[in-house]
Design an enzyme around this catalytic site. Structure first.
Site, short mmCIF file in Angstrom:
data_model
loop_
_atom_site.label_atom_id
_atom_site.label_comp_id
_atom_site.label_asym_id
_atom_site.label_seq_id
_atom_site.Cartn_x
_atom_site.Cartn_y
_atom_site.Cartn_z
N TYR A 61 0.85 -1.20 0.00
CA TYR A 61 0.00 0.00 0.00
C TYR A 61 0.88 1.25 0.00
O TYR A 61 1.40 1.68 1.04
CB TYR A 61 -0.95 0.01 1.21
CG TYR A 61 -1.92 -1.16 1.25
CD1 TYR A 61 -2.16 -1.94 0.12
CD2 TYR A 61 -2.60 -1.50 2.42
CE1 TYR A 61 -3.05 -3.01 0.15
CE2 TYR A 61 -3.49 -2.56 2.47
CZ TYR A 61 -3.70 -3.32 1.33
OH TYR A 61 -4.58 -4.39 1.38
N HIS A 130 -0.15 -12.08 0.85
CA HIS A 130 -1.16 -11.23 0.21
C HIS A 130 -1.78 -11.90 -1.01
O HIS A 130 -2.98 -11.83 -1.24
CB HIS A 130 -0.48 -9.91 -0.21
CG HIS A 130 -1.37 -8.73 -0.32
ND1 HIS A 130 -0.91 -7.45 -0.25
CD2 HIS A 130 -2.70 -8.61 -0.53
CE1 HIS A 130 -1.91 -6.61 -0.40
NE2 HIS A 130 -3.01 -7.30 -0.57
N PRO A 210 -15.70 -4.98 2.28
CA PRO A 210 -17.06 -5.38 2.62
C PRO A 210 -18.12 -4.38 2.16
O PRO A 210 -19.30 -4.70 2.11
CB PRO A 210 -17.03 -5.47 4.16
CG PRO A 210 -15.95 -4.51 4.56
CD PRO A 210 -14.92 -4.60 3.48
N ARG A 213 -15.92 -1.78 -2.05
CA ARG A 213 -15.00 -0.67 -2.35
C ARG A 213 -15.72 0.68 -2.31
O ARG A 213 -15.33 1.62 -2.97
CB ARG A 213 -14.29 -0.90 -3.69
CG ARG A 213 -13.46 -2.19 -3.66
CD ARG A 213 -12.58 -2.34 -4.85
NE ARG A 213 -11.84 -3.59 -4.81
CZ ARG A 213 -10.57 -3.72 -4.43
NH1 ARG A 213 -9.90 -2.67 -4.05
NH2 ARG A 213 -9.98 -4.89 -4.43
N1 LIG Z 1 -6.23 -8.62 0.76
C1 LIG Z 1 -6.48 -7.88 -0.29
O1 LIG Z 1 -6.14 -8.22 -1.41
C2 LIG Z 1 -7.20 -6.57 -0.13
C3 LIG Z 1 -7.78 -5.93 -1.24
C4 LIG Z 1 -8.46 -4.72 -1.03
C5 LIG Z 1 -8.55 -4.19 0.26
N2 LIG Z 1 -7.97 -4.82 1.30
C6 LIG Z 1 -8.05 -4.29 2.68
O2 LIG Z 1 -9.42 -4.18 3.01
C7 LIG Z 1 -9.71 -2.85 3.44
C8 LIG Z 1 -11.13 -2.48 3.05
O3 LIG Z 1 -11.38 -2.65 1.68
P1 LIG Z 1 -11.59 -1.43 0.67
O4 LIG Z 1 -11.07 -0.19 1.30
O5 LIG Z 1 -11.05 -1.89 -0.63
O6 LIG Z 1 -13.14 -1.36 0.44
P2 LIG Z 1 -14.42 -1.07 1.36
O7 LIG Z 1 -14.07 -1.17 2.77
O8 LIG Z 1 -15.48 -1.94 0.81
O9 LIG Z 1 -14.78 0.43 0.97
C9 LIG Z 1 -13.92 1.50 1.20
C10 LIG Z 1 -14.49 2.72 0.51
O10 LIG Z 1 -15.75 3.05 1.07
C11 LIG Z 1 -15.77 4.38 1.57
N3 LIG Z 1 -16.53 4.34 2.83
C12 LIG Z 1 -16.20 3.70 3.97
N4 LIG Z 1 -17.14 3.86 4.91
C13 LIG Z 1 -18.10 4.61 4.33
C14 LIG Z 1 -19.35 5.12 4.78
N5 LIG Z 1 -19.79 4.86 6.01
N6 LIG Z 1 -20.09 5.88 3.92
C15 LIG Z 1 -19.66 6.13 2.66
N7 LIG Z 1 -18.49 5.67 2.18
C16 LIG Z 1 -17.72 4.93 3.00
C17 LIG Z 1 -14.32 4.76 1.76
O11 LIG Z 1 -14.12 6.13 1.57
P3 LIG Z 1 -13.30 7.04 2.64
O12 LIG Z 1 -12.01 6.35 2.89
O13 LIG Z 1 -13.12 8.33 1.90
O14 LIG Z 1 -14.18 7.13 3.84
C18 LIG Z 1 -13.62 3.95 0.65
O15 LIG Z 1 -13.65 4.66 -0.55
C19 LIG Z 1 -8.63 -2.01 2.78
O16 LIG Z 1 -8.44 -0.78 3.46
C20 LIG Z 1 -7.43 -2.93 2.86
O17 LIG Z 1 -6.83 -2.83 4.15
C21 LIG Z 1 -7.30 -6.00 1.13
#
Ligand SMILES: NC(=O)c1ccc[n+]([C@@H]2O[C@H](COP(=O)([O-])OP(=O)(O)OC[C@H]3O[C@@H](n4cnc5c(N)ncnc54)[C@H](OP(=O)(O)O)[C@@H]3O)[C@@H](O)[C@H]2O)c1
Length: 337
Positions: A61, A130, A210, A213
């Site tokens: 990241y 990962h 969850p 994205r």
């Molecule tokens: N193992 C893997 O390959 C892998 C892949 C992807 C992600 N990840 C991990 O999983 C974590 C979470 O996944 P993700 O960030 O991809 O997706 P996510 O949690 O599904 O969604 C994140 C997005 O939603 C927005 N958001 C969060 N809460 C919100 C709310 N209450 N209202 C409106 N928008 C909201 C965030 O914006 P803001 O930040 O602007 O609030 C961000 O743009 C990542 O941070 C990372 O640590 C791991």
């Protein structure tokens, strides 16, 4: 919104109790457009006050920037937080804009030292592979990870985007505490094989993305709503006709949200959380946010219980989603099932 701390769940058969929802920290440094460092720091502090104790990062990241950014927060709260980081996504030496996957012993050893240094801690609580490099037997990779546990550099082991078969093979070498895979109302492929294997082996499921994205919250509706450097612009689900078709799928989520006086994002998170009871294993989603108000909203979702009618309304969504999870499906375990 109540200020009381969220419930807890166990990380693996012998791991620590952590808040039943973790925090994805990726967006603070990488992938989702510009961030405000002060706001991100306030988000981390607010999360901890709410009982969110599992913090998710990776060396990939921002090429180590995310680990460095989180380090002062982790050090200030070392006994209260569980630090999860990952190795395996390396820069392609022939094209620095591309990633290659590496699981070989010299690479893992180099990565763990670099992560320990950037995080400035003595040990990583949860160290994930990962992505899977199919040229290296998983037993060999987990064997190296197990050595790191014996050497005290790492406490618990995790795997991201593995198949059930790979998880079973890994578990013959060393106990696996957590599998991290995409799991949401839009992405349910792990339910067929990975989730039953995790339950059988005593492995905790850590769903990433969850909130789909962010798409499931309604905060953006198509790639064009995002800044030019946003990674989601390359994801098939958010472009062209797929985006329009997928936006229409949010309607039942809004209906359930209205009935609960909740937001669509909270319903999406409550649905993931409810999979713990349905599948009989600990589930600790890690929604990503950089905003204190959103971390409050998301933590609030852990208290929502969806009824049978709600679940019925939400059930058909995933099967109707248009577009793959990734432009390059080699990055998914489903491509090896
Ligand atoms: N193992 C893997 O390959 C892998 C892949 C992807 C992600 N990840 C991990 O999983 C974590 C979470 O996944 P993700 O960030 O991809 O997706 P996510 O949690 O599904 O969604 C994140 C997005 O939603 C927005 N958001 C969060 N809460 C919100 C709310 N209450 N209202 C409106 N928008 C909201 C965030 O914006 P803001 O930040 O602007 O609030 C961000 O743009 C990542 O941070 C990372 O640590 C791991």
């Amino acid at each position: 919104m109540t200020d009381s701390r969220i419930a807890t769940a166990r990380l693996g058969a012998t791991g620590p109790e952590v808040g039943v929802q973790g925090l994805g920290c990726m967006g603070m440094s990488f992938a989702y457009g510009p961030s405000d460092a002060d706001e991100s720091r306030a988000t981390l502090e607010r999360a901890l006050e709410l009982g969110v104790t599992l913090y998710d990062t990776a060396d990939a990241y921002g090429a180590g920037e995310n680990e460095k950014f989180l380090s002062p927060f982790f050090k200030a709260h070392r006994d209260e937080v569980v630090i999860a980081t990952k190795f395996a996504l390396a820069m392609d030496p022939d094209d620095p804009t591309k990633r290659i996957i590496r699981n070989d012993a010299p690479y893992i050893r180099q990565c763990v030292e670099a992560s320990l240094k950037r995080l400035d801690v003595d040990a990583i609580d949860l160290y994930y592979m990962h992505r899977r490099d199919v040229d290296v037997p998983i037993e060999e990779t987990v064997g190296v990870m197990a050595e790191l546990v014996r050497e005290g550099k790492v406490k618990y082991l995790g795997l991201s985007e593995v198949t059930a078969r790979e998880l079973r093979a890994a578990q013959t070498v060393h106990p696996i505490a957590a599998v991290q895979s995409e799991w949401s109302l839009f992405s349910r492929d792990i339910e067929a094989n990975v989730v039953p294997a995790a339950r059988e082996l005593g492995v905790t499921l850590v769903p990433y993305s969850p909130l789909g994205r962010g798409f499931l919250t309604g905060s953006f509706a198509k790639a064009e709503d995002l800044t030019a450097d946003d990674f989601r612009r390359q994801q098939p689900r958010f472009t062209g006709d797929n985006a329009a078709a997928n936006a229409a799928l949010l309607e039942p989520i809004r209906t359930v949200a209205e009935a609960h006086g909740a937001t669509p994002g909270q319903i999406a998170l409550a649905w993931v959380q409810q999979q713990a009871a349905l599948h009989g294993l600990p589930v600790i989603p890690i929604p990503g946010t950089r905003k204190p108000t959103r971390v409050e909203e998301n933590a609030g979702a852990t208290r929502i219980v969806l009824g049978e009618k709600d679940m019925e309304l939400l059930e058909p969504i995933a099967a109707e989603v248009a577009g793959d999870r990734y432009a390059d499906m080699r990055f998914t375990s489903a491509s090896r099932e």
